[in-house]
Design a protein around this motif. Structure first.
Motif, PDB file in Angstrom:
ATOM      1  N   TYR A 115      56.072 -67.904 -51.660  1.00 41.84           N
ATOM      2  CA  TYR A 115      56.002 -69.360 -51.849  1.00 41.84           C
ATOM      3  C   TYR A 115      55.135 -69.995 -50.761  1.00 41.84           C
ATOM      4  O   TYR A 115      54.273 -70.824 -51.048  1.00 41.84           O
ATOM      5  CB  TYR A 115      57.408 -69.969 -51.822  1.00 41.84           C
ATOM      6  CG  TYR A 115      57.416 -71.451 -52.063  1.00 41.84           C
ATOM      7  CD1 TYR A 115      57.459 -71.956 -53.354  1.00 41.84           C
ATOM      8  CD2 TYR A 115      57.365 -72.356 -51.005  1.00 41.84           C
ATOM      9  CE1 TYR A 115      57.453 -73.323 -53.587  1.00 41.84           C
ATOM     10  CE2 TYR A 115      57.354 -73.719 -51.224  1.00 41.84           C
ATOM     11  CZ  TYR A 115      57.400 -74.193 -52.514  1.00 41.84           C
ATOM     12  OH  TYR A 115      57.381 -75.559 -52.750  1.00 41.84           O
ATOM     13  N   ASP A 116      55.349 -69.593 -49.518  1.00 44.24           N
ATOM     14  CA  ASP A 116      54.584 -70.154 -48.411  1.00 44.24           C
ATOM     15  C   ASP A 116      53.089 -69.883 -48.566  1.00 44.24           C
ATOM     16  O   ASP A 116      52.259 -70.747 -48.284  1.00 44.24           O
ATOM     17  CB  ASP A 116      55.081 -69.595 -47.074  1.00 44.24           C
ATOM     18  CG  ASP A 116      56.485 -70.081 -46.722  1.00 44.24           C
ATOM     19  OD1 ASP A 116      57.061 -70.908 -47.467  1.00 44.24           O
ATOM     20  OD2 ASP A 116      57.016 -69.618 -45.693  1.00 44.24           O
ATOM     21  N   GLN A 117      52.732 -68.695 -49.030  1.00 39.91           N
ATOM     22  CA  GLN A 117      51.317 -68.369 -49.234  1.00 39.91           C
ATOM     23  C   GLN A 117      50.712 -69.248 -50.320  1.00 39.91           C
ATOM     24  O   GLN A 117      49.573 -69.708 -50.191  1.00 39.91           O
ATOM     25  CB  GLN A 117      51.154 -66.892 -49.581  1.00 39.91           C
ATOM     26  CG  GLN A 117      51.396 -65.987 -48.405  1.00 39.91           C
ATOM     27  CD  GLN A 117      51.405 -64.511 -48.779  1.00 39.91           C
ATOM     28  OE1 GLN A 117      51.505 -64.132 -49.941  1.00 39.91           O
ATOM     29  NE2 GLN A 117      51.325 -63.655 -47.771  1.00 39.91           N
ATOM     30  N   THR A 118      51.451 -69.492 -51.382  1.00 40.62           N
ATOM     31  CA  THR A 118      50.956 -70.367 -52.451  1.00 40.62           C
ATOM     32  C   THR A 118      50.771 -71.787 -51.927  1.00 40.62           C
ATOM     33  O   THR A 118      49.749 -72.429 -52.186  1.00 40.62           O
ATOM     34  CB  THR A 118      51.916 -70.366 -53.661  1.00 40.62           C
ATOM     35  OG1 THR A 118      52.042 -69.025 -54.130  1.00 40.62           O
ATOM     36  CG2 THR A 118      51.407 -71.251 -54.778  1.00 40.62           C
ATOM     37  N   MET A 119      51.741 -72.297 -51.174  1.00 46.70           N
ATOM     38  CA  MET A 119      51.645 -73.661 -50.639  1.00 46.70           C
ATOM     39  C   MET A 119      50.484 -73.809 -49.657  1.00 46.70           C
ATOM     40  O   MET A 119      49.904 -74.892 -49.543  1.00 46.70           O
ATOM     41  CB  MET A 119      52.951 -74.065 -49.960  1.00 46.70           C
ATOM     42  CG  MET A 119      54.088 -74.365 -50.910  1.00 46.70           C
ATOM     43  SD  MET A 119      53.746 -75.664 -52.124  1.00 46.70           S
ATOM     44  CE  MET A 119      53.658 -77.099 -51.099  1.00 46.70           C
ATOM     45  N   ALA A 120      50.117 -72.746 -48.963  1.00 45.76           N
ATOM     46  CA  ALA A 120      49.023 -72.810 -47.994  1.00 45.76           C
ATOM     47  C   ALA A 120      47.681 -73.070 -48.652  1.00 45.76           C
ATOM     48  O   ALA A 120      46.731 -73.480 -47.989  1.00 45.76           O
ATOM     49  CB  ALA A 120      48.971 -71.521 -47.184  1.00 45.76           C
ATOM     50  N   THR A 121      47.585 -72.871 -49.958  1.00 47.41           N
ATOM     51  CA  THR A 121      46.303 -73.053 -50.656  1.00 47.41           C
ATOM     52  C   THR A 121      46.064 -74.485 -51.113  1.00 47.41           C
ATOM     53  O   THR A 121      44.993 -74.783 -51.632  1.00 47.41           O
ATOM     54  CB  THR A 121      46.229 -72.138 -51.893  1.00 47.41           C
ATOM     55  OG1 THR A 121      47.224 -72.556 -52.843  1.00 47.41           O
ATOM     56  CG2 THR A 121      46.448 -70.686 -51.516  1.00 47.41           C
ATOM     57  N   PHE A 152      55.121 -80.104 -57.412  1.00 41.34           N
ATOM     58  CA  PHE A 152      54.940 -78.666 -57.340  1.00 41.34           C
ATOM     59  C   PHE A 152      56.061 -77.976 -58.098  1.00 41.34           C
ATOM     60  O   PHE A 152      57.226 -78.368 -57.983  1.00 41.34           O
ATOM     61  CB  PHE A 152      54.937 -78.195 -55.880  1.00 41.34           C
ATOM     62  CG  PHE A 152      53.782 -78.736 -55.091  1.00 41.34           C
ATOM     63  CD1 PHE A 152      52.589 -78.054 -55.032  1.00 41.34           C
ATOM     64  CD2 PHE A 152      53.898 -79.949 -54.427  1.00 41.34           C
ATOM     65  CE1 PHE A 152      51.509 -78.558 -54.319  1.00 41.34           C
ATOM     66  CE2 PHE A 152      52.829 -80.466 -53.708  1.00 41.34           C
ATOM     67  CZ  PHE A 152      51.632 -79.773 -53.652  1.00 41.34           C
ATOM     68  N   ASP A 153      55.704 -76.943 -58.863  1.00 44.54           N
ATOM     69  CA  ASP A 153      56.723 -76.190 -59.598  1.00 44.54           C
ATOM     70  C   ASP A 153      57.462 -75.254 -58.637  1.00 44.54           C
ATOM     71  O   ASP A 153      57.064 -75.127 -57.474  1.00 44.54           O
ATOM     72  CB  ASP A 153      56.114 -75.454 -60.789  1.00 44.54           C
ATOM     73  CG  ASP A 153      55.180 -74.315 -60.411  1.00 44.54           C
ATOM     74  OD1 ASP A 153      55.211 -73.830 -59.256  1.00 44.54           O
ATOM     75  OD2 ASP A 153      54.405 -73.886 -61.285  1.00 44.54           O
ATOM     76  N   PRO A 154      58.526 -74.609 -59.080  1.00 44.18           N
ATOM     77  CA  PRO A 154      59.300 -73.734 -58.175  1.00 44.18           C
ATOM     78  C   PRO A 154      58.529 -72.552 -57.597  1.00 44.18           C
ATOM     79  O   PRO A 154      58.983 -71.929 -56.647  1.00 44.18           O
ATOM     80  CB  PRO A 154      60.463 -73.255 -59.053  1.00 44.18           C
ATOM     81  CG  PRO A 154      60.643 -74.344 -60.050  1.00 44.18           C
ATOM     82  CD  PRO A 154      59.238 -74.807 -60.349  1.00 44.18           C
ATOM     83  N   SER A 155      57.344 -72.258 -58.131  1.00 37.82           N
ATOM     84  CA  SER A 155      56.504 -71.193 -57.566  1.00 37.82           C
ATOM     85  C   SER A 155      55.546 -71.713 -56.499  1.00 37.82           C
ATOM     86  O   SER A 155      54.859 -70.932 -55.849  1.00 37.82           O
ATOM     87  CB  SER A 155      55.702 -70.508 -58.673  1.00 37.82           C
ATOM     88  OG  SER A 155      56.579 -69.892 -59.579  1.00 37.82           O
ATOM     89  N   GLY A 156      55.472 -73.043 -56.339  1.00 32.28           N
ATOM     90  CA  GLY A 156      54.577 -73.636 -55.347  1.00 32.28           C
ATOM     91  C   GLY A 156      53.243 -74.085 -55.898  1.00 32.28           C
ATOM     92  O   GLY A 156      52.353 -74.463 -55.141  1.00 32.28           O
TER      93      GLY A 156
END
Length: 184
Positions: A115-121, A152-156
């Motif tokens: 999740y954190d990696q997705t949000m970083a984008t 944001f959806d639950p996957s980020g």
């Protein structure tokens, strides 16, 4: 139980009001040195209260209703200011001084790396101010620079922005039962 919890940032205190019995409790008690430095965001799950202790770069975990400290989360936080919990008791942390600015912790307080990696984008989050969880565990984020609220959806993944009104300056957010409240 109808208790109202308030983070009194300037006084470095947590206030618990019990409207049914017309009482208030302050932690730590007035006249005592405070263990908190700029407490801000609050979130509850079951018998746990999470408090963003911004000045100490941590999240304090307290047991409800006693307000006994039962843990702390640091995980490289710099200035945690907003907290939100989803239906699976995952804790979302807004910390605008780190990348990603929004991180998610699993129910066991471990970092949700994917999740954190997705949000970083998400470059559109230039200056996030507040977060809230809505229906279906959608995360809402207000951003001061773009003057938008992003979803944001639950996957980020960013799935849009319900805010299209120019001139609005979204700040604090609260979500409940199909409604999103935005402070302007």
């Amino acid at each position: 139980c109808g208790h109202l919890l308030i983070s009194h940032t300037d006084a470095h205190r947590l206030v618990m009001q019990l409207p049914d019995c017309n009482r208030s409790y302050v932690m730590p008690p007035l006249g005592s040195p405070s263990a908190f430095d700029m407490p801000t965001g609050l979130a509850t799950a079951g018998d746990r209260l999470y408090l963003a202790d911004t000045g100490h770069r941590r999240i304090v975990v307290l047991r409800l209703p006693s307000l006994e400290v039962c843990g702390e989360i640091t995980l490289g936080l710099q200035r945690p200011s907003g907290l939100a919990l989803d239906s699976r008791h995952r804790l979302y942390v807004l910390d605008a001084r780190v990348t990603p600015a929004i991180r998610r912790l699993l129910a066991d307080d471990c970092t949700d790396t994917a999740y954190d990696q997705t949000m970083a984008t998400h470059a559109q989050l230039a200056k996030p101010v507040a977060i809230a969880i809505g229906d279906d565990d959608m995360l809402y984020v207000s951003d001061r620079n773009t003057q938008q609220v992003y979803v944001f959806d639950p996957s980020g993944n960013c799935v849009g922005s319900p805010m299209t009104s120019l001139g609005m300056q979204p700040g604090a957010l609260a979500g409940t039962a199909g409604q999103l409240y935005v402070a302007d």
